[in-house]
Design an enzyme around this catalytic site. Structure first.
Site, PDB file in Angstrom:
ATOM      1  N   CYS A 114      28.891  31.274  36.075  1.00  0.00           N
ATOM      2  CA  CYS A 114      29.931  30.932  37.053  1.00  0.00           C
ATOM      3  C   CYS A 114      31.295  30.700  36.402  1.00  0.00           C
ATOM      4  O   CYS A 114      32.296  30.564  37.100  1.00  0.00           O
ATOM      5  CB  CYS A 114      29.510  29.714  37.858  1.00  0.00           C
ATOM      6  SG  CYS A 114      28.026  30.021  38.808  1.00  0.00           S
ATOM      7  N   HIS A 256      35.729  27.058  41.001  1.00  0.00           N
ATOM      8  CA  HIS A 256      34.514  27.809  41.281  1.00  0.00           C
ATOM      9  C   HIS A 256      33.837  27.151  42.484  1.00  0.00           C
ATOM     10  O   HIS A 256      33.690  25.924  42.537  1.00  0.00           O
ATOM     11  CB  HIS A 256      33.596  27.795  40.054  1.00  0.00           C
ATOM     12  CG  HIS A 256      32.193  28.180  40.367  1.00  0.00           C
ATOM     13  ND1 HIS A 256      31.894  29.339  41.035  1.00  0.00           N
ATOM     14  CD2 HIS A 256      31.014  27.546  40.146  1.00  0.00           C
ATOM     15  CE1 HIS A 256      30.574  29.407  41.203  1.00  0.00           C
ATOM     16  NE2 HIS A 256      30.029  28.328  40.679  1.00  0.00           N
ATOM     17  N   ASN A 286      27.796  29.909  46.945  1.00  0.00           N
ATOM     18  CA  ASN A 286      28.166  30.076  45.539  1.00  0.00           C
ATOM     19  C   ASN A 286      27.948  31.540  45.138  1.00  0.00           C
ATOM     20  O   ASN A 286      26.813  31.986  45.027  1.00  0.00           O
ATOM     21  CB  ASN A 286      27.295  29.142  44.697  1.00  0.00           C
ATOM     22  CG  ASN A 286      27.575  29.238  43.204  1.00  0.00           C
ATOM     23  OD1 ASN A 286      28.216  30.174  42.744  1.00  0.00           O
ATOM     24  ND2 ASN A 286      27.070  28.272  42.455  1.00  0.00           N
TER      25      ASN A 286
HETATM   26  N1  ACO Z   1      16.785  21.349  52.400  1.00  0.00           N
HETATM   27  C1  ACO Z   1      16.225  20.149  52.673  1.00  0.00           C
HETATM   28  N2  ACO Z   1      15.884  19.274  51.699  1.00  0.00           N
HETATM   29  C2  ACO Z   1      16.118  19.640  50.410  1.00  0.00           C
HETATM   30  C3  ACO Z   1      16.663  20.885  50.085  1.00  0.00           C
HETATM   31  C4  ACO Z   1      17.006  21.769  51.138  1.00  0.00           C
HETATM   32  N3  ACO Z   1      17.562  22.972  50.930  1.00  0.00           N
HETATM   33  N4  ACO Z   1      16.773  20.969  48.740  1.00  0.00           N
HETATM   34  C5  ACO Z   1      16.314  19.811  48.238  1.00  0.00           C
HETATM   35  N5  ACO Z   1      15.915  19.004  49.249  1.00  0.00           N
HETATM   36  C6  ACO Z   1      15.344  17.650  49.186  1.00  0.00           C
HETATM   37  C7  ACO Z   1      14.728  17.376  47.846  1.00  0.00           C
HETATM   38  O1  ACO Z   1      13.377  17.807  47.825  1.00  0.00           O
HETATM   39  C8  ACO Z   1      14.853  15.882  47.763  1.00  0.00           C
HETATM   40  O2  ACO Z   1      13.812  15.295  48.535  1.00  0.00           O
HETATM   41  P1  ACO Z   1      13.020  14.001  47.984  1.00  0.00           P
HETATM   42  O3  ACO Z   1      14.069  12.935  47.854  1.00  0.00           O
HETATM   43  O4  ACO Z   1      12.014  13.781  49.045  1.00  0.00           O
HETATM   44  O5  ACO Z   1      12.458  14.425  46.659  1.00  0.00           O
HETATM   45  C9  ACO Z   1      16.162  15.571  48.490  1.00  0.00           C
HETATM   46  O6  ACO Z   1      16.443  16.721  49.283  1.00  0.00           O
HETATM   47  C10 ACO Z   1      17.338  15.333  47.559  1.00  0.00           C
HETATM   48  O7  ACO Z   1      17.356  16.385  46.595  1.00  0.00           O
HETATM   49  P2  ACO Z   1      18.389  16.376  45.416  1.00  0.00           P
HETATM   50  O8  ACO Z   1      18.148  17.542  44.516  1.00  0.00           O
HETATM   51  O9  ACO Z   1      18.412  15.008  44.806  1.00  0.00           O
HETATM   52  O10 ACO Z   1      19.766  16.613  46.205  1.00  0.00           O
HETATM   53  P3  ACO Z   1      21.233  16.437  45.691  1.00  0.00           P
HETATM   54  O11 ACO Z   1      21.925  15.426  46.495  1.00  0.00           O
HETATM   55  O12 ACO Z   1      21.328  16.316  44.192  1.00  0.00           O
HETATM   56  O13 ACO Z   1      21.896  17.836  46.076  1.00  0.00           O
HETATM   57  C11 ACO Z   1      22.525  19.957  45.154  1.00  0.00           C
HETATM   58  C12 ACO Z   1      21.391  19.023  45.520  1.00  0.00           C
HETATM   59  C13 ACO Z   1      23.282  20.350  46.409  1.00  0.00           C
HETATM   60  C14 ACO Z   1      21.938  21.198  44.504  1.00  0.00           C
HETATM   61  C15 ACO Z   1      23.503  19.268  44.168  1.00  0.00           C
HETATM   62  O14 ACO Z   1      22.792  18.647  43.140  1.00  0.00           O
HETATM   63  C16 ACO Z   1      24.495  20.231  43.566  1.00  0.00           C
HETATM   64  O15 ACO Z   1      25.364  20.765  44.226  1.00  0.00           O
HETATM   65  N6  ACO Z   1      24.456  20.442  42.235  1.00  0.00           N
HETATM   66  C17 ACO Z   1      25.387  21.343  41.569  1.00  0.00           C
HETATM   67  C18 ACO Z   1      24.952  22.756  41.633  1.00  0.00           C
HETATM   68  C19 ACO Z   1      26.032  23.641  41.022  1.00  0.00           C
HETATM   69  O16 ACO Z   1      27.201  23.289  41.055  1.00  0.00           O
HETATM   70  N7  ACO Z   1      25.755  24.762  40.420  1.00  0.00           N
HETATM   71  C20 ACO Z   1      26.893  25.502  39.876  1.00  0.00           C
HETATM   72  C21 ACO Z   1      26.691  26.339  38.844  1.00  0.00           C
HETATM   73  S1  ACO Z   1      25.847  27.764  39.380  1.00  0.00           S
HETATM   74  C22 ACO Z   1      25.865  28.957  38.134  1.00  0.00           C
HETATM   75  O17 ACO Z   1      26.455  28.806  37.079  1.00  0.00           O
HETATM   76  C23 ACO Z   1      25.006  30.179  38.330  1.00  0.00           C
END
Ligand code: ACO
Length: 331
Positions: A114, A256, A286
């Site tokens: 990214c 990004h 993304n």
């Molecule tokens: N729908 C419903 N529930 C979900 C989903 C979904 N799509 N995905 C995860 N959950 C659940 C999980 O199972 C978890 O449940 P639990 O508490 O019962 O275990 C709960 O939601 C919370 O999950 P988390 O992973 O803790 O959610 P978080 O608030 O951290 O958000 C996210 C996740 C959106 C991915 C966030 O961490 C994020 O944006 N991270 C950055 C990602 C990024 O920027 N990537 C960029 C680089 S990409 C590249 O270089 C190719």
């Protein structure tokens, strides 16, 4: 560290016409529009059908950028494709070079996930600022729909497909790239991967080759989130310092497009009003190396970004890698 001598004179973008919204995605994995849009700001993503190649989208975006730049493709000296999802592991830049008619250009791929477009912008600018080349086409394109696990709700909801391109020219009268700052930290590589998975292929007695395949995109979302909201403001501040500018000199923040919460956290930390952050996460999700030029192209074509505007851009992602650049749009 002012680095005079380049002008970004054209932009273009393209995305597949097939759109997958959050409600429809909820039929595939256990998720909801509410969960996805609240946590990420994403409502839809564009998904390339099997008959669409990365080169197809990249060529559409490139042709639009070349038309806006009003140059003959023959004048292009350099084509760089930032991608992690090339059609061909040997590289796809040369196919773009051929399709757009840039017969004189040398073409190569650059992979930095990214951060790819941002790293590409700095790389291309070096060739132009040293006077080696005059016109360059920089493309950011990714089809991550090919590599996400469509059964994994933690990742498949986040990504989409797209391409964006810019034409950059050597121009001693334009400041162009005002400052930049790039980083990698391989110690955190495991946070975000798309790994080759080994499989033994016996050849003759006592000799085997490794004939595996690439697995799925895998991500420790929380760690990537923490990394982004810390490193992105830092790198933008470094680039601003090197450009001898302050936040007040910036017209637009262009990050990004990974997560709207990251955009808001970075804007808050830098004390930039959120309405000065460009973006289109809700429509595309993304799109990895495509996300910065895709958002830039929309903002330029809608008239939001005007010639002479100063933009602070930052890419971040797998590697881990991150960086920023301060540049002016147009001449
Ligand atoms: N729908 C419903 N529930 C979900 C989903 C979904 N799509 N995905 C995860 N959950 C659940 C999980 O199972 C978890 O449940 P639990 O508490 O019962 O275990 C709960 O939601 C919370 O999950 P988390 O992973 O803790 O959610 P978080 O608030 O951290 O958000 C996210 C996740 C959106 C991915 C966030 O961490 C994020 O944006 N991270 C950055 C990602 C990024 O920027 N990537 C960029 C680089 S990409 C590249 O270089 C190719």
């Amino acid at each position: 560290m002012a680095t005079p001598g380049i002008a970004i004179v054209g932009c273009g973008s393209a995305a597949p016409t097939t759109v997958l919204d959050n409600d429809t995605l909820g039929k595939l994995v256990e998720t909801s529009d509410d969960w996805i849009s609240t946590r990420t700001g994403i409502r839809r993503r564009h998904v390339a059908s099997p008959d669409i190649s990365l080169v197809d989208l990249a060529v559409q975006a490139s042709a639009r950028a070349i038309t806006m730049a009003d140059i003959d493709p023959d004048q292009i000296d350099l084509v760089v494709l930032a991608t992690s999802t090339a059609d061909d592991l040997f590289g796809s830049a040369a196919s773009i070079q051929h399709a757009v008619g840039a017969k004189q250009a040398v073409a190569f791929d650059l992979t930095a996930a990214c951060s790819g477009f941002l790293f590409g912008l700095v790389t291309v600018s070096q060739f132009l600022q040293t006077g080696v080349y005059k016109n360059a086409l920089l493309v950011g394109a990714d089809l991550l729909s090919r590599w996400v696990d469509w059964d994994d709700r933690r990742t498949c909801v986040l990504f989409g497909d797209g391409a964006g391109a810019i034409v950059i020219q050597a121009n001693p009268d334009s400041p162009g790239l005002l400052g930049f700052d790039l980083h990698s930290d391989g110690s955190q590589n495991g946070c975000l991967t798309l790994r080759y998975e080994s499989a033994e292929r016996p050849l003759i007695d006592g000799m085997s080759a490794n004939r595996g395949r690439y697995g799925f995109l895998d991500m420790v979302g929380k760690d990537v989130y923490k990394f982004a909201v810390t490193r992105v403001p830092e790198t933008i501040e470094k680039s601003l310092f090197r450009a001898d500018l302050t936040i007040e000199d910036i017209d637009w923040l262009l990050l990004h497009q990974a997560n709207q919460r990251i955009v808001e956290a970075v804007a808050k930390r830098l004390k930039i009003p959120i309405d000065r952050a460009l973006g289109n996460l809700s429509e595309y999700g993304n799109t990895s190396a495509a996300s910065i030029p895709l958002a830039l192209d929309e903002a330029v074509r809608s008239g939001r970004v005007k010639p002479g505007d100063t933009i602070a851009a930052s890419g971040f992602g797998a590697g881990l890698s991150w960086g920023s650049a301060i540049f002016r749009w147009g001449l």
